[in-house]
Design a protein around this motif. Structure first.
Motif, PDB file in Angstrom:
ATOM      1  N   CYS A 196      14.266 -25.219  10.619  1.00 48.75           N
ATOM      2  CA  CYS A 196      13.047 -25.679   9.959  1.00 48.75           C
ATOM      3  C   CYS A 196      11.850 -25.255  10.799  1.00 48.75           C
ATOM      4  CB  CYS A 196      13.064 -27.193   9.780  1.00 48.75           C
ATOM      5  SG  CYS A 196      14.576 -27.801   8.991  1.00 48.75           S
TER       6      CYS A 196
ATOM      7  N   CYS B 110      15.019 -31.246  10.784  1.00 47.40           N
ATOM      8  CA  CYS B 110      16.287 -30.786  10.217  1.00 47.40           C
ATOM      9  C   CYS B 110      17.273 -31.940  10.109  1.00 47.40           C
ATOM     10  CB  CYS B 110      16.864 -29.670  11.089  1.00 47.40           C
ATOM     11  SG  CYS B 110      18.441 -28.997  10.493  1.00 47.40           S
TER      12      CYS B 110
ATOM     13  N   CYS C 219      15.543 -29.450   5.236  1.00 48.16           N
ATOM     14  CA  CYS C 219      14.341 -29.544   6.063  1.00 48.16           C
ATOM     15  C   CYS C 219      13.357 -30.513   5.438  1.00 48.16           C
ATOM     16  CB  CYS C 219      13.682 -28.169   6.203  1.00 48.16           C
ATOM     17  SG  CYS C 219      14.655 -26.981   7.147  1.00 48.16           S
TER      18      CYS C 219
ATOM     19  N   CYS D 212       9.712 -31.222   5.570  1.00 49.87           N
ATOM     20  CA  CYS D 212       8.472 -30.615   6.061  1.00 49.87           C
ATOM     21  C   CYS D 212       7.401 -31.662   6.301  1.00 49.87           C
ATOM     22  CB  CYS D 212       7.971 -29.562   5.070  1.00 49.87           C
ATOM     23  SG  CYS D 212       9.188 -28.257   4.732  1.00 49.87           S
TER      24      CYS D 212
ATOM     25  N   VAL E  44      12.746 -23.981   4.305  1.00 51.18           N
ATOM     26  CA  VAL E  44      12.742 -24.007   5.769  1.00 51.18           C
ATOM     27  C   VAL E  44      11.339 -24.209   6.323  1.00 51.18           C
ATOM     28  CG1 VAL E  44      14.837 -22.614   5.976  1.00 51.18           C
ATOM     29  CG2 VAL E  44      12.620 -21.469   5.870  1.00 51.18           C
TER      30      VAL E  44
END
Length: 1297
Positions: A577, A583, A592, A594, A603
């Motif tokens: 990530c 992660c 992932c 974010c 990612v």
């Protein structure tokens, strides 16, 4: 934030100067690091690492192809065809090859090399002359033929090697990092026809230097006796280790200046720490984690390389690149190097409290071989503590079993009927569910333990009376997580008897004391059960009723397990990530989160925000000021930040970007008398690299600066009051230079705005108002963007806290206008034109962003190929953007098909991303299209080679024709326009977005349809035809000739038409009908004719009264045989005012007046050209008529089109022909012929200058020196011969004899 911390306390001037200097240096370092990050992102170093145990040139074939060195019995395989046994898998074997009997990707060919080797290179062949070969394979190695480890790349992904292209040639693959092993396996993944393989392995004999550490002893090397003590700018640390404990000190070295380097096992990960020196304001401690699950009792390879501040940490080929913190680059060590432990753990950089328990091998620290030299008793090397049998690695690794499916389990038995139930084992997993244990008691009831969604161990016991005990165990002993699904080994035990139930996981116990009625049963299910979700992970050291379970034996049955190795993978190390994404993982895949990172995607690779305020406003209808986030380089290293955006280009309102900071309000300055005594550091909502990107892209930037004073001077020279200073105040911008001018003035002027005016400053001061010591203000805009933003303010002359001297400063937001983000524009004019860029690096992720504008239906915009990987972006059918790729498992295509045309000659945005989880495509702001990639042990990433072609395919075919701008690869702008401007690329490309239609290629009102490689002219709404609408369409008529149109209700003129008429003519005969419109009964008409005086008249009779207008008499007879054009148009309500004009002569206009109640021809039926009857020639026109236009009807073009419409009749038939009436067709010169160059030159890195190759430079210098030496030798030889032949020489004879 790279700016210095705001200073508010009372400090000395020297401390302030130091603070400012450190802050400036910190900002410079941040900018340099950003550039480094971009370069690192774009380049992957494929150079193989050369181990000192097997240097370049040393590896040799290990004899797989030689039956005398490696016997046939050393070859094994998963399956074999008859007469194609494993021993036939030797390279260059003439009698065949190994051929698998089963054709699937689980087949393998293994070789026992007889001893351990450093393996550096692999060679493969297919079966000679058969067309059978392996095109892709994976490689595994082992030291015991039980535990196998796959070769992984620098991203921690199993490497898929490219195999053969045919059955006879040898293909060689060099391992980037050598591996140590005795047993090797080749795992075919792709093949042609059937799996057939011949192999050879290259390497060097491996000579171990092993030490066994028990956790109670260590080795050290005393550096204090060395003179001079080591002080290095480059370091190399190399070692191998294996351990079964999660924590322990592997290596430590330090010095008296505070420098140190440490290597520790921490929760199964390798923790590397280094400090090259710290200051009061900048710590030098740097820590980096590499590898995971390292407590598996298997050998792990570690390489650490440092060059000044750049460090590469390699753990089992997994690379981590980083830079050290601080301001120093030398490592000064003058105490000791410790190996395997420490006397005390109270040392800088040490975070674990255990010495190492395990084995180490071949430990090298900057050339010092720690284990070998200690074993040999060399001076300075010592062994401390308990280390029994230190030079032998006698570790018995526990035998693990891998539970790899949701149906896995082990079923074992024990004596039934006892009153005590006991089970113990160790487990590790990433899954947050799954059955750990199930057992049914003999006379009813059961016990069940399982992991829940939080990773806690839940347990449920029901005795034969139906009594239930239910609870869960949390991981309270560990500060990092309360879950047991962290991938580490955890010890689980359960004891149940008639008085209590005890469940323990590690040090966490739950005890229930109560009377229980239970008798243990015979069957124990470990890791699952016949129903329910099984545990997925690894289990070892299984005991039931104090009896260990031998997993090598037969005392159990099982389903879907693999004994001998732990197949658990850590998919979150390294963190896939990006940009700070978190992660999470299970057995199959990772995800992932974010979060608030400002990035998105599988990612966290691509930015969630627009590249600029201009882009943000392009996709919003709001022109007012909005608070939003922007990311100057998308997926590049620059981070998103908050800004205020206003304006909208489409509404002719300039877009303004405003960036805030911490000093926008009036801030008091009081009690700072000496210059530079008060320092205010401006902390922006963005870091300096982001600010720099915005400023450099902007057309203009300004920032308001104000100083309100009372008896406080600003720019006046302090003179004797403060020697060494030239001004009381100044500001500092991003050049980190003091700026001795104020808002509204010019750089270098040394003045405020008032000092540049005729009126001057207050108190007749020459520089600033504040220099007058009055209550004044100096303010204005700093307009020179090269110095912006304002980073620091420095003031003095504000006296003490009790006098009347005081100042107030204020800095406005940074405002920037314009953005050259999309100015990097080029045009592809030819479908075989292309620009070559550096290889698209998409391992493990990469993205491409650009905008295009075209009228083409099809064309490849981006293309790069590999073996067999490729990536391609193309427009198809004018409404579809396709993103196709191949990562080795077949071509995949995702596309976005728009309901509207994308080839509409408007700008459209394309953004694609490819990572290990998905392929992603987005066009404009429409919904994204994705294609999920399989996540598992065979994860494939893009492996591209050669050039990235922009504008066409790699064969320069099927190219894109149109404009492209703002191309960014992994966030980095590609300077396509610069390449064209510098004429590095010339064929078929142009600067800017300039189409063919920009040169007004179509005449006479024709519409130019852009094609960029060409153009077409639409003459449909003109009376002309031809390629450029430059060909007149006319007809030569005699008095008895005419053209008749018959209009139906579906086509033709309506009752309100005939508002604009245009007709060209040439004649020598007075009187004649140019055109006439009639109704079906011939009772109403509108007519344009040549009158008896040689003029033109317009006549109308629609049932009420006849109306007529004639051109005025200017003494010109239009029947003079020359070309003339008459125009008639009607204006006013219902067209009651009629205007008529010939050529450029004055017009005549007349109104119908009030007596005409009707001026509209109802139900027009016929249009006549030249005459209105073939029976009478009295009013027939004789001459040539051309350029005829009646509103949007072009009768002559329709009359001579092929095929001729049925509603048009020509009289007499076969006599009338199209004529240009004396004109020549207007044309344009054709484009000059462009020839494709044979070679467009070598690859040019357009992002950063390519550094000179030192090897080539050395060769050139050597060649020049050699040539000079050769010339000197020739000159010397020549002089020798010259002197011998012409000079004096000695003899024993007298002179003159």
């Amino acid at each position: 934030m790279c700016l210095p911390v705001n200073h508010s306390g009372h400090v000395t001037g020297r401390e302030v100067q130091n603070t400012v200097a450190m802050g400036r240096l910190r900002c410079v370092i941040a900018v340099i690091f950003s550039v480094f990050s971009i370069v690192q992102c774009l380049q992957r170093d494929p150079t193989p690492y050369r181990d000192s145990d097997c240097p370049e040139g040393a590896p040799v074939g290990l004899g797989v192809n030689n039956g005398r060195r490696i016997p046939d019995g050393a070859f094994t395989a998963s399956s074999s065809h008859v007469n194609r046994e494993p021993a036939k898998g030797r390279l260059d074997e003439q009698s065949g090859a190994w051929t698998a009997k089963v054709q699937d990707s689980s087949q393998w060919l293994a070789v026992d090399l007889g001893r351990e080797y450093v393996i550096t290179k692999l060679q493969t062949q297919g079966r000679q002359g058969s067309g059978e070969y392996v095109s892709e394979y994976m490689f595994a190695f082992s030291n015991d033929a039980i535990t196998w480890r796959y070769y992984t790349n620098e991203f921690g992904i199993r490497e898929i090697f490219v195999g053969n292209k045919n059955s006879q040639d040898t293909e060689t693959r060099v391992l980037k990092y050598p591996v140590m092993g005795r047993y090797v396996r080749f795992h075919p993944q792709r093949w042609v026809e059937i799996i057939s393989l011949r192999v050879e392995i290259y390497g060097c004999p491996y000579n171990p230097e092993v030490a066994r550490f028990s956790g109670e002893g260590y080795i050290y090397y005393d550096l204090s006796t060395l003179n001079p003590p080591p002080s290095t700018t480059e370091d190399l640390i190399k070692l191998r280790f294996k351990a079964s404990n999660q924590n322990g000190v592997l290596l430590y070295a330090d010095g008296n200046q505070g420098d140190f380097v440490a290597l520790q096992l921490h929760r199964g990960n390798l923790l590397f720490s280094i400090d090259l020196g710290s200051t009061q304001l900048r710590r030098g401690l740097t820590q980096q984690t590499g590898g995971s699950l390292l407590d598996d009792s298997q050998w792990h390879d570690v390489i650490i390389r440092r060059n000044h501040t750049k460090v590469t940490l390699v753990v089992d080929r997994l690379e981590t690149h980083f830079e050290t913190n601080g301001l120093f680059y030398r490592l000064n060590l003058d105490k000791k190097i410790y190996l395997g432990g420490l006397l005390t753990f109270n040392m800088n950089g040490i975070s674990v409290k255990y010495n190492f328990d395990g084995c180490m091998d071949n430990v090298v620290f900057n050339g010092v071989r720690m284990i070998r030299d200690t074993k040999n008793g060399y001076q300075g090397f010592s062994m401390v503590g308990v280390m029994p049998d230190p030079w032998n690695c006698k570790m018995t690794a526990p035998m693990p079993a891998t539970f790899y499916s949701l149906d896995s389990y082990i079923k074992t038995s024990s004596d039934a009927g006892g009153g005590v139930f006991r089970v113990r084992f160790e487990f590790r997993t990433h899954d947050e569910d799954g059955i750990l244990l199930y057992h049914e008691f003999q006379e009813g009831g059961n016990i069940r333990a399982f992991l829940d969604k939080d990773g806690y161990v839940n347990y449920q016991l029901t005795d034969q009376s139906g009594q239930k005990i239910e609870d869960k165990v949390r991981n309270t002993a560990v500060e990092y997580t309360s879950s047991f699904s962290d991938g580490l080994w955890h010890a689980f035990s359960v004891v149940a008897n008639q008085e209590m139930l005890n469940v323990t996981v590690d040090m966490n116990s739950k005890v229930s004391s109560r009377t229980l009625q239970l008798k243990k049963g015979a069957d124990y299910y470990i890791g699952g059960y016949t129903v329910g979700i099984s545990f997925r992970g690894c289990i070892r050291n299984i005991e039931r009723d104090y009896k260990p379970l031998d997993l090598k034996g037969t005392d159990f049955t099982s389903k879907d397990i693999q004994v001998g190795t732990c197949g658990l993978l850590d998919r979150c190390t390294p963190n896939p990530c990006e940009n700070g994404g978190i992660c999470d993982q299970d057995w199959n895949t990772f995800t992932c989160d974010c979060g608030t990172s400002g990035y998105e995607g599988a990612v966290c690779h691509r930015s969630s925000y627009y590249l600029s305020c201009d882009m943000h406003k392009m996709y919003t209808s709001d022109e007012n000021e909005e608070k939003t986030f922007i990311d100057p380089d998308g997926s590049g290293p620059l981070k998103p930040f908050q800004a205020l955006c206003s304006g909208k280009v489409e509404l002719s309102k300039e877009v303004v970007t405003k960036i805030g900071h911490n000093s926008e309000d009036l801030i008091t300055v009081n009690g700072y008398q000496a210059p530079n005594f008060y320092v205010r550091q401006i902390e922006y909502d963005a870091d300096l690299p982001e600010l720099t990107a915005i400023i450099e892209r902007a057309a203009t930037c300004t920032q308001g600066l104000s100083y309100k004073c009372r008896n406080s001077r600003l720019l006046k020279n302090p003179a004797d009051e403060a020697p060494g200073f030239s001004h009381w105040g100044w500001w500092v911008g991003r050049t980190f230079q003091p700026m001795y001018y104020w808002g509204g003035a010019a750089p270098g002027s040394g003045k405020c705005e008032c000092g540049l005016t005729e009126v001057g400053c207050a108190g007749n001061m020459p520089l600033c108002n504040c220099d007058s010591k009055l209550n004044e203000t100096d303010e204005g805009q700093i307009q020179h963007k090269d110095y912006l933003p304002i980073l620091e303010l420095h003031f003095g002359d504000t006296g003490t806290a009790v006098d009347d001297k005081i100042g107030y400063h204020k800095v406005d937001k940074l405002e920037c206008r314009g953005d050259n983000l999309l100015d990097n524009v080029i045009t592809f004019r030819k479908p075989d034109a292309s620009i070559k860029l550096s290889t698209f690096e998409a391992e493990p992720s990469g993205d491409i962003w650009f905008q295009f504008k075209t009228t083409a239906f099809d064309g490849i915009m981006v293309h790069q190929s590999g073996k067999p990987d490729f990536v391609k972006i193309a427009i198809a059918n004018g409404n579809t953007v396709q993103f196709s790729y191949d990562v080795g498992n077949g071509a995949q295509v995702i596309e976005y098909r728009s309901t509207n045309a994308l080839n509409d000659d408007q700008w459209h945005t394309v953004h694609v991303e490819k990572n290990r989880k998905e392929a992603w495509l987005r066009v404009d702001n429409f919904p994204a299209q994705t294609s999920q990639e399989g996540i598992g042990e065979k994860t494939r990433t893009l492996d591209l080679q050669g050039y990235l072609f922009i504008g066409a395919s790699v064969e320069d075919r099927n190219g894109y024709v149109g404009c492209m701008r703002g191309l960014r690869i992994n966030g980095v702008l590609q300077d396509l326009r610069g390449l064209v401007h510098r004429e590095e690329v010339t064929y078929g490309v142009s600067e800017g977005c300039v189409g063919k239609c920009a040169n007004q290629m179509c005449f006479n009102g024709g519409t130019c349809i852009e094609g960029y490689s060409g153009y077409t002219c639409d003459c449909a709404y003109t009376p002309f035809r031809g390629w450029n609408c430059g060909r007149e369409v006319g007809v030569n008529l005699l008095k008895e000739y005419m053209i008749q149109y018959e209009f139906s209700a579906e086509q033709g003129l309506s009752a309100t038409d005939f508002m604009h008429v245009r007709v060209g003519f040439t004649t020598k005969k007075k009187q004649g009908i140019l055109l006439q419109l009639q109704d079906a009964t011939n009772t109403e008409y509108i007519s344009l004719e040549i009158n008896n005086a040689g003029g033109v008249k317009f006549a109308l009779d629609v049932g009420s009264e006849r109306f007529e207008v004639n051109t005025p008499n200017h003494g010109i007879d239009y029947t003079n045989g020359q070309q003339h054009e008459v125009r008639m148009w009607r204006t006013g309500e219902n067209g009651k005012v009629v205007h008529i004009q010939v050529d450029n002569y004055p017009e005549e206009s007349m109104s119908y007046g009030t007596k005409f109640s009707d001026n509209i021809l109802d139900d027009p039926r016929y249009l006549f050209v030249g005459n209105n009857s073939t029976q009478s020639t009295a009013r027939g026109f004789e001459g040539c008529i051309f350029r005829m236009e009646i509103d949007n009807v072009y009768p002559l073009k329709r009359a001579f089109q092929d095929p001729k419409p049925t509603f048009v009749k020509l009289y007499p038939e076969g006599k009338l022909r199209e004529d240009m009436c004396g004109y020549e067709e207007t044309t344009v010169l054709p484009d000059p012929i462009e020839s494709r160059p044979i070679n467009q030159g070598d690859l040019v890195d357009i992002t950063y200058p390519t550094p000179p190759d030192p090897v080539i430079e050395k060769k050139i210098i050597g060649g020049v020196i050699g040539a000079i030496c050769f010339i000197i030798v020739l000159v010397i030889i020549g002089l020798i011969f010259y002197c011998r032949d012409k000079g004096d020489y000695e003899t024993k004879e007298a002179k003159g004899a």
